[in-house]
Design a protein around this motif. Structure first.
Motif, PDB file in Angstrom:
ATOM      1  N   ASN A 250       0.814  -1.215   0.000  1.00 38.43           N
ATOM      2  CA  ASN A 250       0.000   0.000   0.000  1.00 38.43           C
ATOM      3  C   ASN A 250       0.847   1.265   0.000  1.00 38.43           C
ATOM      4  O   ASN A 250       0.446   2.291   0.543  1.00 38.43           O
ATOM      5  N   GLN A 251       2.020   1.202  -0.591  1.00 36.63           N
ATOM      6  CA  GLN A 251       2.854   2.387  -0.660  1.00 36.63           C
ATOM      7  C   GLN A 251       2.170   3.462  -1.503  1.00 36.63           C
ATOM      8  O   GLN A 251       1.520   3.162  -2.507  1.00 36.63           O
ATOM      9  N   THR A 252       2.312   4.692  -1.088  1.00 33.68           N
ATOM     10  CA  THR A 252       1.659   5.794  -1.791  1.00 33.68           C
ATOM     11  C   THR A 252       2.685   6.841  -2.200  1.00 33.68           C
ATOM     12  O   THR A 252       3.793   6.909  -1.661  1.00 33.68           O
ATOM     13  N   ILE A 253       2.295   7.646  -3.161  1.00 29.46           N
ATOM     14  CA  ILE A 253       3.098   8.795  -3.562  1.00 29.46           C
ATOM     15  C   ILE A 253       2.226  10.035  -3.406  1.00 29.46           C
ATOM     16  O   ILE A 253       0.995   9.955  -3.444  1.00 29.46           O
ATOM     17  N   GLU A 254       2.875  11.173  -3.225  1.00 28.34           N
ATOM     18  CA  GLU A 254       2.139  12.428  -3.078  1.00 28.34           C
ATOM     19  C   GLU A 254       2.581  13.419  -4.144  1.00 28.34           C
ATOM     20  O   GLU A 254       3.776  13.520  -4.458  1.00 28.34           O
ATOM     21  N   HIS A 255       1.605  14.101  -4.721  1.00 31.48           N
ATOM     22  CA  HIS A 255       1.854  15.205  -5.633  1.00 31.48           C
ATOM     23  C   HIS A 255       1.256  16.467  -5.018  1.00 31.48           C
ATOM     24  O   HIS A 255       0.258  16.394  -4.290  1.00 31.48           O
ATOM     25  N   TYR A 256       1.846  17.593  -5.330  1.00 30.74           N
ATOM     26  CA  TYR A 256       1.343  18.883  -4.857  1.00 30.74           C
ATOM     27  C   TYR A 256       1.118  19.768  -6.071  1.00 30.74           C
ATOM     28  O   TYR A 256       1.919  19.766  -7.003  1.00 30.74           O
ATOM     29  N   PHE A 257       0.032  20.501  -6.070  1.00 28.24           N
ATOM     30  CA  PHE A 257      -0.185  21.425  -7.179  1.00 28.24           C
ATOM     31  C   PHE A 257      -0.271  22.854  -6.670  1.00 28.24           C
ATOM     32  O   PHE A 257      -0.735  23.116  -5.554  1.00 28.24           O
ATOM     33  N   LYS A 258       0.222  23.749  -7.507  1.00 30.78           N
ATOM     34  CA  LYS A 258       0.121  25.187  -7.245  1.00 30.78           C
ATOM     35  C   LYS A 258      -0.300  25.889  -8.528  1.00 30.78           C
ATOM     36  O   LYS A 258       0.193  25.571  -9.609  1.00 30.78           O
ATOM     37  N   VAL A 259      -1.211  26.821  -8.384  1.00 36.33           N
ATOM     38  CA  VAL A 259      -1.698  27.586  -9.527  1.00 36.33           C
ATOM     39  C   VAL A 259      -0.927  28.890  -9.609  1.00 36.33           C
ATOM     40  O   VAL A 259      -0.910  29.674  -8.662  1.00 36.33           O
ATOM     41  N   ALA A 260      -0.264  29.097 -10.744  1.00 36.42           N
ATOM     42  CA  ALA A 260       0.516  30.330 -10.935  1.00 36.42           C
ATOM     43  C   ALA A 260      -0.393  31.495 -11.311  1.00 36.42           C
ATOM     44  O   ALA A 260      -0.156  32.633 -10.914  1.00 36.42           O
ATOM     45  N   SER A 261      -1.441  31.210 -12.081  1.00 37.42           N
ATOM     46  CA  SER A 261      -2.373  32.267 -12.490  1.00 37.42           C
ATOM     47  C   SER A 261      -3.695  31.627 -12.890  1.00 37.42           C
ATOM     48  O   SER A 261      -3.732  30.476 -13.319  1.00 37.42           O
ATOM     49  N   PHE A 262      -4.773  32.389 -12.723  1.00 36.11           N
ATOM     50  CA  PHE A 262      -6.082  31.919 -13.179  1.00 36.11           C
ATOM     51  C   PHE A 262      -6.983  33.105 -13.460  1.00 36.11           C
ATOM     52  O   PHE A 262      -6.837  34.178 -12.862  1.00 36.11           O
ATOM     53  N   ARG A 263      -7.902  32.913 -14.394  1.00 35.93           N
ATOM     54  CA  ARG A 263      -8.868  33.941 -14.766  1.00 35.93           C
ATOM     55  C   ARG A 263     -10.224  33.278 -14.908  1.00 35.93           C
ATOM     56  O   ARG A 263     -10.344  32.220 -15.531  1.00 35.93           O
ATOM     57  N   ILE A 264     -11.239  33.886 -14.339  1.00 31.83           N
ATOM     58  CA  ILE A 264     -12.588  33.333 -14.376  1.00 31.83           C
ATOM     59  C   ILE A 264     -13.542  34.352 -14.991  1.00 31.83           C
ATOM     60  O   ILE A 264     -13.545  35.526 -14.596  1.00 31.83           O
ATOM     61  N   ASN A 265     -14.321  33.893 -15.967  1.00 33.99           N
ATOM     62  CA  ASN A 265     -15.329  34.726 -16.634  1.00 33.99           C
ATOM     63  C   ASN A 265     -14.742  36.027 -17.161  1.00 33.99           C
ATOM     64  O   ASN A 265     -15.343  37.096 -17.039  1.00 33.99           O
ATOM     65  N   GLN A 266     -13.574  35.900 -17.763  1.00 38.71           N
ATOM     66  CA  GLN A 266     -12.945  37.019 -18.462  1.00 38.71           C
ATOM     67  C   GLN A 266     -12.776  36.633 -19.926  1.00 38.71           C
ATOM     68  O   GLN A 266     -12.647  35.445 -20.248  1.00 38.71           O
ATOM     69  N   PRO A 267     -12.759  37.618 -20.829  1.00 32.51           N
ATOM     70  CA  PRO A 267     -12.711  37.292 -22.264  1.00 32.51           C
ATOM     71  C   PRO A 267     -11.470  36.475 -22.622  1.00 32.51           C
ATOM     72  O   PRO A 267     -10.362  36.755 -22.157  1.00 32.51           O
ATOM     73  N   LEU A 268     -11.675  35.455 -23.457  1.00 32.94           N
ATOM     74  CA  LEU A 268     -10.580  34.653 -23.994  1.00 32.94           C
ATOM     75  C   LEU A 268     -10.605  34.755 -25.513  1.00 32.94           C
ATOM     76  O   LEU A 268     -11.673  34.758 -26.121  1.00 32.94           O
ATOM     77  N   ALA A 269      -9.450  34.827 -26.124  1.00 32.35           N
ATOM     78  CA  ALA A 269      -9.364  34.938 -27.581  1.00 32.35           C
ATOM     79  C   ALA A 269      -9.914  33.672 -28.233  1.00 32.35           C
ATOM     80  O   ALA A 269      -9.592  32.552 -27.803  1.00 32.35           O
ATOM     81  N   SER A 270     -10.728  33.826 -29.259  1.00 27.69           N
ATOM     82  CA  SER A 270     -11.298  32.662 -29.952  1.00 27.69           C
ATOM     83  C   SER A 270     -10.210  31.808 -30.591  1.00 27.69           C
ATOM     84  O   SER A 270     -10.377  30.601 -30.772  1.00 27.69           O
ATOM     85  N   SER A 271      -9.063  32.437 -30.900  1.00 30.64           N
ATOM     86  CA  SER A 271      -7.960  31.697 -31.518  1.00 30.64           C
ATOM     87  C   SER A 271      -7.365  30.658 -30.576  1.00 30.64           C
ATOM     88  O   SER A 271      -6.668  29.744 -31.012  1.00 30.64           O
ATOM     89  N   SER A 272      -7.660  30.786 -29.262  1.00 38.44           N
ATOM     90  CA  SER A 272      -7.166  29.803 -28.302  1.00 38.44           C
ATOM     91  C   SER A 272      -7.748  28.427 -28.545  1.00 38.44           C
ATOM     92  O   SER A 272      -7.169  27.417 -28.105  1.00 38.44           O
ATOM     93  N   PHE A 273      -8.903  28.369 -29.240  1.00 40.33           N
ATOM     94  CA  PHE A 273      -9.611  27.104 -29.400  1.00 40.33           C
ATOM     95  C   PHE A 273      -9.732  26.656 -30.856  1.00 40.33           C
ATOM     96  O   PHE A 273     -10.232  25.564 -31.115  1.00 40.33           O
ATOM     97  N   SER A 274      -9.293  27.473 -31.787  1.00 45.24           N
ATOM     98  CA  SER A 274      -9.495  27.171 -33.207  1.00 45.24           C
ATOM     99  C   SER A 274      -8.258  26.530 -33.826  1.00 45.24           C
ATOM    100  O   SER A 274      -7.192  26.445 -33.206  1.00 45.24           O
TER     101      SER A 274
END
Length: 362
Positions: A250-274
């Protein structure tokens, strides 16, 4: 006296009415029905019109050591209509290697395959029918994505598909709502925080994995997890001599995450998805029809010129090379060839994991 008696009667009546009224209690009370929780989670998810974040994932808690040993970086964007993009990097002290790069526009998914050593230069662009939608995500899952879309689905979908509330769960006392669902026939527990926009703050697959957010921040009035950890049962063990074997314990490993930047409900360029701009020499591989179609921007000579510029020199002579993939190939034949690229990506992920685990065990 009559006036005083009437006043007393009015007072008693008011007290009775107040006591009879439902109290303005927290939404975390266990008398909330499945439909109540499902609807509030659904509204929270649907009001998330755009999301963009950059997240790093380490296998040690100390940032400095993690950066010395290497880590994984995820760059993710999402917009209404099933639009998404994901770029995954393996970050080493002396270089960065592109692991995965796709974007989708609501109908098609575009997978960009670069030349080795030139992550910014596309060799091929694969075009597929988009495999997911607003309410379903199919792709690489980071620790943070497991919280945003547990097992690839927002929390309300788990309830819609038969999940249930766990009224007596130990975390209910902390104001969280426990949802019991399944993932690949294993019990999946999702803990939701009504005080943080009905976000999942912990996801747990029984006996296998646990992800919990430990720090939050806000943007545009919305809560978002910015730090957390994953504890996962280690499926393999790397022995001192470098060999790999299955983990019997039952050995386990641990990962840690950190968010460097985030934006919520702000305009995103359509080219990001095309579909990205197609340069001369890039091979387009269209897998949306019954047969795979390939086309090189600028013709075969442009592909060869581009390959000569960005591909590492090969000891193989031209006569020994396999015939280029053509539009006449059946899809299954192309997929066998194209999966070779996928295997390369998987190998890179595995190599990164091995390097990080070796470093942490050292």
């Amino acid at each position: 006296m009559i006036f005083i008696e009437r006043l007393q009667n009015i007072t008693y009546l008011c007290i009775t009415i107040i006591l009879a009224l439902p109290t303005c209690s927290s939404a975390t009370e266990t008398d909330l029905s499945v439909n109540d929780v499902m609807e509030r989670c659904r509204l929270a998810w649907r009001s998330l019109e755009t999301l963009q974040f950059t997240q790093s994932e380490f296998n040690v808690e100390n940032d400095r050591i993690a950066r010395e040993r290497g880590f994984t970086r995820y760059e993710f964007s999402q917009a209404s209509g099933g639009k998404r993009s994901l770029v995954v990097w393996g970050v080493y002290p002396d270089r960065e290697e592109l692991v995965e790069n796709f974007r989708q526009d609501g109908r098609r998914r575009y997978t960009i395959v670069p030349y080795d050593g030139h992550p910014e230069v596309a060799e091929k662009i694969g075009i597929n029918i988009q495999p997911d939608s607003d309410d379903y995500y199919e792709g690489t899952m980071s620790s943070l994505l497991w919280l945003i879309v547990p097992a690839g689905k927002p929390a309300y979908v788990h309830l819609e598909e038969g999940g249930r509330l766990v009224a007596d769960h130990q975390d209910n006392d902390g104001g969280l709502i426990a949802v019991q669902s399944t993932f690949k026939e294993q019990p999946l527990l999702i803990l939701i925080d009504p005080e943080r926009d009905w976000l999942p703050v912990k996801v747990e697959i029984e006996g296998s994995m646990s992800i919990v957010a430990t720090k939050f921040d806000t943007d545009n009035g919305r809560w978002f997890p910015v730090e957390g950890r994953m504890t996962k049962r280690q499926t393999v063990i790397i022995k001192p001599d470098g060999t790999i074997e299955e983990n019997p314990g039952n050995q386990t490993i641990e990962h840690y995450f950190k968010v460097a930047s985030f934006r919520i409900n702000q305009p995103l360029a359509s080219s990001s998805f095309s579909l990205p701009r197609v340069e001369n020499g890039v091979m387009m591989v269209d897998m949306t029809g019954r047969e795979v179609r390939t086309e090189v921007q600028g013709g075969e000579s442009a592909y060869q010129e581009r390959a000569a510029r960005y591909s590492p020199p090969s000891n193989t002579t031209d006569d020994a090379l396999a015939d280029p993939i053509t539009a006449s190939r059946k899809k299954s034949a192309w997929l066998n060839a194209y999966s070779f690229i996928g295997l390369g990506v998987a190998a890179l992920l595995a190599a990164l994991g091995v390097l990080m685990h070796k470093s942490s065990s050292g």
